[in-house]
Design an enzyme around this catalytic site. Structure first.
Site, PDB file in Angstrom:
ATOM      1  N   ARG A   1       0.811  -1.217   0.000  1.00 32.26           N
ATOM      2  CA  ARG A   1       0.000   0.000   0.000  1.00 32.26           C
ATOM      3  C   ARG A   1       0.846   1.270   0.000  1.00 32.26           C
ATOM      4  NH1 ARG A   1      -4.930  -2.355   0.394  1.00 32.26           N
ATOM      5  NH2 ARG A   1      -4.843  -4.344   1.479  1.00 32.26           N
TER       6      ARG A   1
ATOM      7  N   HIS B   1      -2.331  -5.463 -11.315  1.00 31.61           N
ATOM      8  CA  HIS B   1      -3.703  -5.152 -11.720  1.00 31.61           C
ATOM      9  C   HIS B   1      -3.584  -4.045 -12.763  1.00 31.61           C
ATOM     10  CE1 HIS B   1      -5.219  -6.491  -7.451  1.00 31.61           C
ATOM     11  NE2 HIS B   1      -4.540  -7.429  -8.072  1.00 31.61           N
TER      12      HIS B   1
ATOM     13  N   GLU C   1      -3.407  -9.273 -14.250  1.00 29.86           N
ATOM     14  CA  GLU C   1      -4.406 -10.045 -13.498  1.00 29.86           C
ATOM     15  C   GLU C   1      -5.812  -9.596 -13.878  1.00 29.86           C
ATOM     16  OE1 GLU C   1      -3.638 -10.243  -9.296  1.00 29.86           O
ATOM     17  OE2 GLU C   1      -5.573 -11.183  -8.849  1.00 29.86           O
TER      18      GLU C   1
ATOM     19  N   HIS D   1     -11.878 -12.809  -8.392  1.00 30.55           N
ATOM     20  CA  HIS D   1     -12.146 -11.695  -9.308  1.00 30.55           C
ATOM     21  C   HIS D   1     -13.047 -12.147 -10.464  1.00 30.55           C
ATOM     22  CE1 HIS D   1      -8.069  -9.726  -8.018  1.00 30.55           C
ATOM     23  NE2 HIS D   1      -8.902  -9.897  -7.016  1.00 30.55           N
TER      24      HIS D   1
ATOM     25  N   HIS E   1      -4.697 -17.580  -9.192  1.00 30.35           N
ATOM     26  CA  HIS E   1      -4.873 -17.166  -7.800  1.00 30.35           C
ATOM     27  C   HIS E   1      -6.129 -17.856  -7.295  1.00 30.35           C
ATOM     28  CE1 HIS E   1      -2.534 -13.075  -7.921  1.00 30.35           C
ATOM     29  NE2 HIS E   1      -1.735 -14.119  -7.774  1.00 30.35           N
TER      30      HIS E   1
ATOM     31  N   ASP F   1     -14.455  -7.501  -4.310  1.00 23.66           N
ATOM     32  CA  ASP F   1     -13.252  -8.316  -4.191  1.00 23.66           C
ATOM     33  C   ASP F   1     -12.966  -8.632  -2.729  1.00 23.66           C
ATOM     34  OD1 ASP F   1     -10.822  -9.543  -4.542  1.00 23.66           O
ATOM     35  OD2 ASP F   1      -9.725  -7.723  -5.048  1.00 23.66           O
TER      36      ASP F   1
ATOM     37  N   HIS G   1     -11.918 -11.834  -0.467  1.00 22.50           N
ATOM     38  CA  HIS G   1     -11.488 -13.231  -0.491  1.00 22.50           C
ATOM     39  C   HIS G   1     -12.024 -14.002   0.707  1.00 22.50           C
ATOM     40  CE1 HIS G   1      -7.773 -12.087  -3.140  1.00 22.50           C
ATOM     41  NE2 HIS G   1      -8.920 -11.680  -3.646  1.00 22.50           N
TER      42      HIS G   1
ATOM     43  N   GLU H   1      -4.488 -16.732  -1.860  1.00 13.71           N
ATOM     44  CA  GLU H   1      -4.467 -15.400  -1.237  1.00 13.71           C
ATOM     45  C   GLU H   1      -5.640 -15.325  -0.263  1.00 13.71           C
ATOM     46  OE1 GLU H   1      -4.956 -13.233  -4.922  1.00 13.71           O
ATOM     47  OE2 GLU H   1      -2.873 -12.565  -4.875  1.00 13.71           O
TER      48      GLU H   1
HETATM   49 ZN   LIG Z   1      -5.303 -12.199  -6.951  1.00 13.04          ZN
HETATM   50 ZN   LIG Z   2      -3.983  -9.287  -7.287  1.00 14.95          ZN
END
Ligand SMILES: [Zn+2]
Ligand SMILES: [Zn+2]
Length: 280
Positions: A38, A108, A142, A180, A214, A227, A229, A259
């Site tokens: 980040r 991304h 991705e 995703h 992923h 998004d 997970h 992930e």
């Molecule tokens: Zn991913």
């Molecule tokens: Zn990613």
């Protein structure tokens, strides 16, 4: 055949620590950040660190590895300063990959934030062409959940980015994230829908472009564009979806990277075991 499956592991305390963490959870491939995801800071590794990571992964039979780019990168932006910053950051990550003997860097693609889909895709292609992708490293785009002006939710859109770029095709590929794809509206649970997705990949992108998977379940509904997970088998993709995936002859030989969430109750070991259990 046995699966290539591992997880995104932390590099805190030194990049070689990632190898130990991967070993603990039983992974035989994996993913890391080359810095803080980040922020714009990317680690510059010494030759020593590079060697130690390469020796470690080789000795433990962990390959391939992926560097996940920071979340701030946006090559689709119309803003020049953000575009430049994104390029510098990605370049540092590609250089880190070379140093560490890491095969893939995944990012991304970005969002057009109002400039339009066509301009955004053009910008991403131009950005890719500004990069110096080292020998032995492949840059992966991705697929995204598709929220807002985000680009790359479909395989056709990813194909456009690759096609518009003049970078040699063998230096570029795609990373398919299950959460995703589900968020962007692809069906993974039902056999028929899953086959439709594979067919779309074959027609719009080319299956050989997909280099890494992923594996993430999703807390949200299909098509939600969200998004979030979830542990494998406990979300809206569910065991059925991952069963389709790990037993698909199109995907079973690809490296699979988890992930999934890490909580006190459940971490990567359990999710990795779940994936192996779903393999016929
Ligand atoms: Zn991913
Ligand atoms: Zn990613």
């Amino acid at each position: 055949m046995s699966l290539k499956v591992g997880a995104h592991v932390s590099v805190s305390g030194g990049v070689e620590k990632a190898v130990e963490r991967q070993k603990e959870i039983g992974g035989n491939c994996g993913q890391i950040f080359a810095g803080s995801p980040r922020t714009w800071s990317v680690a510059e590794y010494t030759d020593e660190e590079g060697e130690s990571f390469q020796n470690g992964t080789r000795d433990e039979g962990q390959n391939p590895y992926v560097i996940h780019s920071t979340y701030l990168v946006n090559l689709g932006t119309p803003k020049d300063d953000l575009f430049e910053k994104s390029l510098n950051c990605l370049q540092s990550e590609l250089d880190a990959a070379e140093k560490l003997g890491v095969e893939y860097v995944v990012f991304h693609p970005g969002a057009h934030t109002g400039s339009g889909r066509k301009n955004g895709i053009q910008r991403i292609a131009e950005g890719i062409d500004e990069l110096n992708i080292p020998e032995g490293v492949t840059l992966l785009l991705e697929n995204t959940a598709g929220k807002g002006t985000t680009l790359g939710r479909s395989f056709g859109e990813l194909r456009e980015m690759i096609e518009k770029s003049s970078t040699p095709e063998k230096k570029l590929g795609v990373c398919l994230d299950t959460c995703h794809a589900h968020a962007a509206g692809y069906e993974l649970r039902e056999k028929e829908g899953f086959q439709d997705m594979i067919q779309e990949i074959e027609e719009d992108l080319g299956l050989e472009k997909v280099k890494v998977l992923h594996l993430n379940d999703s807390k949200n509904e299909k098509g939600s564009e969200k998004d979030n997970h979830q542990h494998i088998g406990e979300g809206n993709i569910g065991e059925k979806g991952f069963k389709n995936l790990v037993n698909s002859e199109k995907f079973e030989q690809l490296p699979m990277v988890l992930e999934t969430p890490v909580t006190d109750e459940k971490g990567y070991s359990e999710n990795l075991a779940k994936i192996k259990k779903l393999k016929n």
